[in-house]
Motif scaffolding. Structure first.
Motif, mmCIF file in Angstrom:
data_model
loop_
_atom_site.group_PDB
_atom_site.id
_atom_site.type_symbol
_atom_site.label_atom_id
_atom_site.label_comp_id
_atom_site.label_asym_id
_atom_site.label_seq_id
_atom_site.Cartn_x
_atom_site.Cartn_y
_atom_site.Cartn_z
ATOM 1 N N ALA A 176 0.829 -1.207 0.000
ATOM 2 C CA ALA A 176 0.000 0.000 0.000
ATOM 3 C C ALA A 176 0.860 1.253 0.000
ATOM 4 O O ALA A 176 0.522 2.252 -0.660
ATOM 5 C CB ALA A 176 -0.916 -0.017 1.223
ATOM 6 N N TYR A 177 1.990 1.226 0.691
ATOM 7 C CA TYR A 177 2.898 2.379 0.748
ATOM 8 C C TYR A 177 3.440 2.719 -0.638
ATOM 9 O O TYR A 177 3.470 3.902 -1.046
ATOM 10 C CB TYR A 177 4.032 2.069 1.715
ATOM 11 N N VAL A 178 3.855 1.698 -1.372
ATOM 12 C CA VAL A 178 4.398 1.931 -2.715
ATOM 13 C C VAL A 178 3.315 2.477 -3.635
ATOM 14 O O VAL A 178 3.546 3.434 -4.407
ATOM 15 C CB VAL A 178 4.991 0.634 -3.282
ATOM 16 N N ALA A 179 2.099 1.906 -3.569
ATOM 17 C CA ALA A 179 1.030 2.346 -4.475
ATOM 18 C C ALA A 179 0.572 3.763 -4.174
ATOM 19 O O ALA A 179 0.211 4.512 -5.095
ATOM 20 C CB ALA A 179 -0.151 1.386 -4.376
ATOM 21 N N VAL A 180 0.598 4.177 -2.926
ATOM 22 C CA VAL A 180 0.108 5.507 -2.562
ATOM 23 C C VAL A 180 1.178 6.569 -2.754
ATOM 24 O O VAL A 180 0.916 7.657 -3.301
ATOM 25 C CB VAL A 180 -0.389 5.497 -1.101
ATOM 26 N N THR A 181 2.410 6.303 -2.349
ATOM 27 C CA THR A 181 3.452 7.324 -2.383
ATOM 28 C C THR A 181 4.355 7.232 -3.613
ATOM 29 O O THR A 181 4.964 8.229 -4.001
ATOM 30 C CB THR A 181 4.335 7.217 -1.129
ATOM 31 N N GLY A 182 4.499 6.050 -4.176
ATOM 32 C CA GLY A 182 5.410 5.872 -5.297
ATOM 33 C C GLY A 182 6.861 5.785 -4.870
ATOM 34 O O GLY A 182 7.750 5.696 -5.736
ATOM 35 N N GLY A 192 3.602 8.044 6.451
ATOM 36 C CA GLY A 192 2.896 8.995 5.602
ATOM 37 C C GLY A 192 1.596 8.472 5.039
ATOM 38 O O GLY A 192 1.169 8.937 3.962
ATOM 39 N N LEU A 193 0.940 7.541 5.720
ATOM 40 C CA LEU A 193 -0.307 6.967 5.235
ATOM 41 C C LEU A 193 -1.437 7.268 6.205
ATOM 42 O O LEU A 193 -1.216 7.440 7.406
ATOM 43 C CB LEU A 193 -0.176 5.451 5.053
ATOM 44 N N ALA A 194 -2.651 7.306 5.661
ATOM 45 C CA ALA A 194 -3.851 7.495 6.476
ATOM 46 C C ALA A 194 -4.798 6.338 6.200
ATOM 47 O O ALA A 194 -5.149 6.088 5.039
ATOM 48 C CB ALA A 194 -4.526 8.835 6.161
#
Length: 342
Positions: A215-221, A259-261
């Motif tokens: 999820a971190y990679v998909a949201v932040t790149g 950095g995720l919500a």
């Protein structure tokens, strides 16, 4: 003048304590046919009186119980009674004497006459033995219940989640990680599988860190964080257990630091469909006994042409490669989170 006389003082030898003769302690023994008269017996002395006092304390050896006034020892009433009956001899402990003790019919007769409660009140040894047996039985029952309650659940034979593994757990290369695309990251990847994680390794129990990394990679790149980094955060905060509550606490606590919500959503078909078409990763904490014996986290990615859900399962490349019914995902979901940038 003659030489002066020198007076020599001779030292007297030390006197040794006199040892009383045997005749002074013990009365004389008369010869055969000539008893000693009272007038011939010597007068009592202090030594003779002390010797008589010492010998007066001795008692003949006996198998009968000693009176309580003679000392602190109290014989077991059961053993004493059997000794009087001649059914249980006082001898060295052995298997034979023990078997004879427990098979004596007198106990059974007494039990049928007075009852167990009365025997327990009168016999402390019997009471302690019964309490010990009941305690051991209670402990065995508690261990039996704990074994079945703590053993991880398994999926039924006809469960849709039970899938034979046919593919290799090969993660998406970090060179292909980019925003808007969920990579496939597997806990068994050799790059991090051997990392210690709680009581196991990341390859054995690291589904939650791998799912959060996807999820971190998909949201932040970003490509600067791997599953090992998310696993280290869980280790540092003591959130490595595989229970559903611990996994839930890990996701909600770790997400802000990366950095995720996370937004909780309902585990129902309409809410899942709306979150998936919004092009945001959806984390599903599964129930034990569905996708895995323990709670894991899968990432919902897309909906295919057959209206099946496409997902990424960190524990299984086979389950990641098939479409899933909405009812199957809803039935397996314990908690559901929609992931966005903080």
């Amino acid at each position: 003048m003659g030489a002066p006389k020198v007076k020599v003082h001779r030292r007297k030898p030390h006197s040794k304590p006199k040892t009383p003769k045997l005749e002074a302690i013990m009365p004389p023994v008369a010869s055969a046919g000539a008893p000693v008269s009272a007038a011939a017996a010597p007068a009592p002395t202090a030594v003779r009186t002390a010797a008589r006092s010492l010998t007066s304390r001795m008692r003949p050896a006996t198998s009968r119980p000693v009176a309580s006034a003679w000392g602190a020892f109290r014989a077991d009433p059961v053993i004493a009674g059997r000794s009087l009956r001649g059914t249980y001899l006082l001898r060295a402990p052995s298997v034979g004497s023990f078997c004879h003790y427990i098979t004596d019919g007198a106990d059974l007769a007494e039990l049928s006459t007075v009852g167990l409660a009365t025997m327990m009140r009168e016999r402390r040894t019997l009471r302690c033995a019964i309490i010990a047996v009941l305690g051991a039985a209670a402990l065995a029952a508690a261990l039996f219940v704990a074994y079945f309650c703590l053993t991880p659940a398994t999926a039924d034979a006809d469960s849709p989640y039970l899938t034979a593994e046919v593919g290799e757990a090969k993660s998406t290369s970090s060179a292909l990680w980019k925003a808007g695309t969920i990579p496939s990251l597997y806990q068994a990847d050799p790059a991090w599988a051997d990392m210690p994680y709680g009581q196991a390794t990341l390859g054995e129990a690291g589904a939650a860190p791998c799912a959060l990394a996807m999820a971190y990679v998909a949201v932040t790149g970003n490509t600067d964080r791997a599953p090992a980094d998310f696993a280290q955060w869980a280790i540092d905060h003591d959130l490595t257990a595989s229970g559903a509550d611990t996994v839930d606490a890990y996701l909600t606590s770790a997400a802000p630091d990366f950095g995720l919500a996370l937004t909780p959503i309902k585990a129902e078909g309409r809410a899942l469909r709306h979150a998936i078409v919004s092009n945001t990763p959806v984390l599903v904490v599964t129930r034990p006994g569905t996708f895995a014996p323990t709670a894991i986290v899968v990432v919902l990615d897309d909906i295919d042409r057959d209206s099946h859900i496409v997902l990424h399962d960190p524990t299984s490349p086979t389950r990641s490669g098939k479409g899933w019914l909405f009812t199957d995902i809803v039935g397996a979901a314990e908690k559901v989170f929609e992931v966005r940038a903080a």
